[in-house]
Design an enzyme around this catalytic site. Structure first.
Site, PDB file in Angstrom:
ATOM      1  N   ASP A  13       0.635  -0.698   0.372  1.00 32.98           N
ATOM      2  CA  ASP A  13       0.000  -0.250  -0.098  1.00 32.98           C
ATOM      3  C   ASP A  13       0.636   1.285   0.207  1.00 32.98           C
ATOM      4  O   ASP A  13       0.348   2.257   0.654  1.00 32.98           O
ATOM      5  CB  ASP A  13      -0.886   0.172   1.252  1.00 32.98           C
ATOM      6  CG  ASP A  13      -1.927  -1.292   0.996  1.00 32.98           C
ATOM      7  OD1 ASP A  13      -2.354  -1.695   0.067  1.00 32.98           O
ATOM      8  OD2 ASP A  13      -1.781  -2.418   2.094  1.00 32.98           O
ATOM      9  N   HIS A  41      -3.787  -1.665  -6.239  1.00 34.95           N
ATOM     10  CA  HIS A  41      -3.504  -0.589  -6.519  1.00 34.95           C
ATOM     11  C   HIS A  41      -3.965   0.718  -7.173  1.00 34.95           C
ATOM     12  O   HIS A  41      -4.478   0.659  -8.367  1.00 34.95           O
ATOM     13  CB  HIS A  41      -2.299  -0.855  -7.980  1.00 34.95           C
ATOM     14  CG  HIS A  41      -0.798  -1.677  -7.493  1.00 34.95           C
ATOM     15  ND1 HIS A  41      -0.084  -2.189  -8.333  1.00 34.95           N
ATOM     16  CD2 HIS A  41      -0.683  -2.327  -6.220  1.00 34.95           C
ATOM     17  CE1 HIS A  41       0.763  -3.278  -7.951  1.00 34.95           C
ATOM     18  NE2 HIS A  41       0.117  -3.291  -6.175  1.00 34.95           N
ATOM     19  N   THR A  42      -3.935   1.556  -6.216  1.00 33.75           N
ATOM     20  CA  THR A  42      -4.795   2.514  -6.575  1.00 33.75           C
ATOM     21  C   THR A  42      -4.223   3.703  -7.659  1.00 33.75           C
ATOM     22  O   THR A  42      -3.192   4.275  -7.466  1.00 33.75           O
ATOM     23  CB  THR A  42      -4.906   3.968  -5.697  1.00 33.75           C
ATOM     24  OG1 THR A  42      -5.899   2.675  -4.246  1.00 33.75           O
ATOM     25  CG2 THR A  42      -5.806   4.441  -5.429  1.00 33.75           C
ATOM     26  N   ARG A 306      -6.368   0.558   7.420  1.00 31.33           N
ATOM     27  CA  ARG A 306      -5.045   0.308   7.481  1.00 31.33           C
ATOM     28  C   ARG A 306      -4.954   0.512   8.804  1.00 31.33           C
ATOM     29  O   ARG A 306      -4.810   1.747   9.789  1.00 31.33           O
ATOM     30  CB  ARG A 306      -4.254   1.186   6.673  1.00 31.33           C
ATOM     31  CG  ARG A 306      -4.283   0.312   4.996  1.00 31.33           C
ATOM     32  CD  ARG A 306      -3.598   0.793   4.330  1.00 31.33           C
ATOM     33  NE  ARG A 306      -4.191   0.542   3.217  1.00 31.33           N
ATOM     34  CZ  ARG A 306      -4.483   1.354   1.378  1.00 31.33           C
ATOM     35  NH1 ARG A 306      -4.285   2.503   1.891  1.00 31.33           N
ATOM     36  NH2 ARG A 306      -4.946   0.854   0.744  1.00 31.33           N
TER      37      ARG A 306
END
Length: 424
Positions: A13, A41-42, A306
């Site tokens: 991330d 995967h942003t 997260r």
């Protein structure tokens, strides 16, 4: 020809997708070489905002060929849904710009079932799996009990192979977990549906990559997760089930003869972690909530909050060494702009002694963070595009990090957009 791997330095991330999307303009081929649909995967660009799970992050660039290598856990169902979602937003996906290795193994429906069953059995000792079937898949692969994507072109062989695996797998489902068995009809229907949809993309990608290499094409290798989630070098057993390190890129891509010219390691300006396992620098309470909200820190695949903490220099230095990074991309520096003082984890304390060394996994649970603070800049930097225009405190934070981890920070990201980047 030039070759480059973009890899995660920490727990995943870190922002690898946005870096692949940025750098792909200089490359002809982008290859995912390991992992599956268990992480996201942003990417933010002119097409919109995407959370890619299996598709390589180079799909948004015209003229770039994207490959899913033999090291990938090929979930045909989730891949097809992802292709449809991306197509709906105007991105062209065809067998010309997306190729799947015929040697990639198929992640079958029973892998997801087994993943969920095992996490339930583990109870409060679970690994924090995303339940996408990754661990059972790789376990089967190394037992030589998976279906290769290329078998979709050999239906008689495929059916006989499925029947053999079905008998074996049902012993586990019914005998170990007391769950309902899978049927051949169920498997055949799944293969007919999703296998047929992805079959046009399947080919001998090894042959393609050898030809591309001989022609001097530039190759970009994209990793999933980060060094601390690597099966061999991470926080075992709270790792993924494949090798996320750059050294595996040639093997998992389908071009084992490749030699990497460059390894760009991606590091977030603070620490985040999805899932279970030791996370020495973790913040709690209000400080954690503020950082999580400022960074939008929720899993791209699961939506799970997260775990967050300050930049962990001990873990990051280890990740740089493990990945063999030649340059660093520091992402999300802009997120820290709300802080007047910025904490940094500089060492670990174990049994009263301070150490700079990342410990063996069994000792991680005993480690406590040793922190110090650096001055914040307390202003918005998301519009800055030149190093000289960053506030002095922000430049100092980057330089301090660079010195501590022993690798040049070439890119500084101050936003998710493709152009929100500062080159050093």
């Amino acid at each position: 020809m030039k070759t480059c791997a973009i890899v995660g330095i920490n727990w995943g991330d870190e922002g690898k997708g946005r870096m692949v999307d940025l750098i792909t303009a200089d490359y002809d081929v982008v290859i995912r070489y390991q992992g599956g649909g268990n992480a996201g995967h942003t990417v933010v660009n002119d097409y919109g905002k995407f959370a890619l799970h299996l598709l390589p992050s180079g799909v948004f660039h015209s003229g770039v060929v994207n490959i899913l290598g033999n090291g990938v856990a090929l979930d045909a169902e989730n891949l097809w849904r992802e292709i449809e979602d991306v197509r709906e937003k105007g991105v062209l996906i065809t067998p010309e710009n997306l190729k799947i290795s015929d040697r990639a193994s198929l992640l079958l429906p029973w892998h997801r079932r087994l993943d969920a069953l095992e996490e339930a059995r583990l109870g409060d000792k679970q690994y924090g799996s995303t339940k996408q079937g990754i661990a059972p898949f790789y376990s089967d692969k190394y037992q030589k009990k998976t279906i290769l994507a290329g078998e979709l072109f050999y239906p008689e062989v495929l059916r006989a192979h499925l029947a053999d695996l079905l008998e074996w797998k049902n012993l586990t489902l019914t005998g170990v977990y007391g769950a309902a068995p899978c049927s051949m009809d169920e498997l055949t229907a799944w293969i007919t549906d999703f296998g047929e949809k992805i079959r046009p993309f399947i080919c001998d990608t090894g042959k393609y990559l050898r030809a591309a290499s001989a022609a001097g094409k530039n190759l970009l290798f994209e990793a999933q997760l980060g060094a601390l989630r690597d099966l061999d070098y991470g926080i075992y057993p709270y790792t993924t089930s494949s090798n996320a390190i750059a050294a595996y890129a040639p093997v998992g891509s389908g071009l084992p003869s490749a030699k990497l010219d460059e390894v760009i390691g991606v590091v977030k300006a603070y620490s985040t972690c999805v899932g279970e396992g030791p996370f020495v620098c973790e913040l709690f309470g209000n400080a954690a909530d503020r950082l999580r909200e400022a960074g939008g820190e929720y899993g791209a695949k699961t939506g799970r909050p997260r775990r967050v903490g300050p930049l962990d220099l001990v873990a990051t230095r280890y990740g740089v060494q493990t990945q063999g990074a030649t340059a660093i991309a520091l992402t999300k520096l802009d997120v820290l702009s709300y802080l007047d003082e910025i904490p940094v984890c500089t060492q670990y304390e174990i049994h009263g002694e301070h150490t700079d060394r990342f410990p063996f996994p069994a000792a991680l649970g005993m480690a406590k963070p040793v922190t110090q603070t650096l001055p914040g800049w307390a202003c918005d930097i998301s519009g800055v595009r030149r190093w000289a225009d960053l506030p002095a405190a922000a430049r100092r934070y980057v330089e301090y990090t660079e010195e501590a981890i022993g690798c040049h920070i070439r890119y500084v990201s101050v936003g998710p957009e493709r152009d929100a980047i500062i080159m050093r």
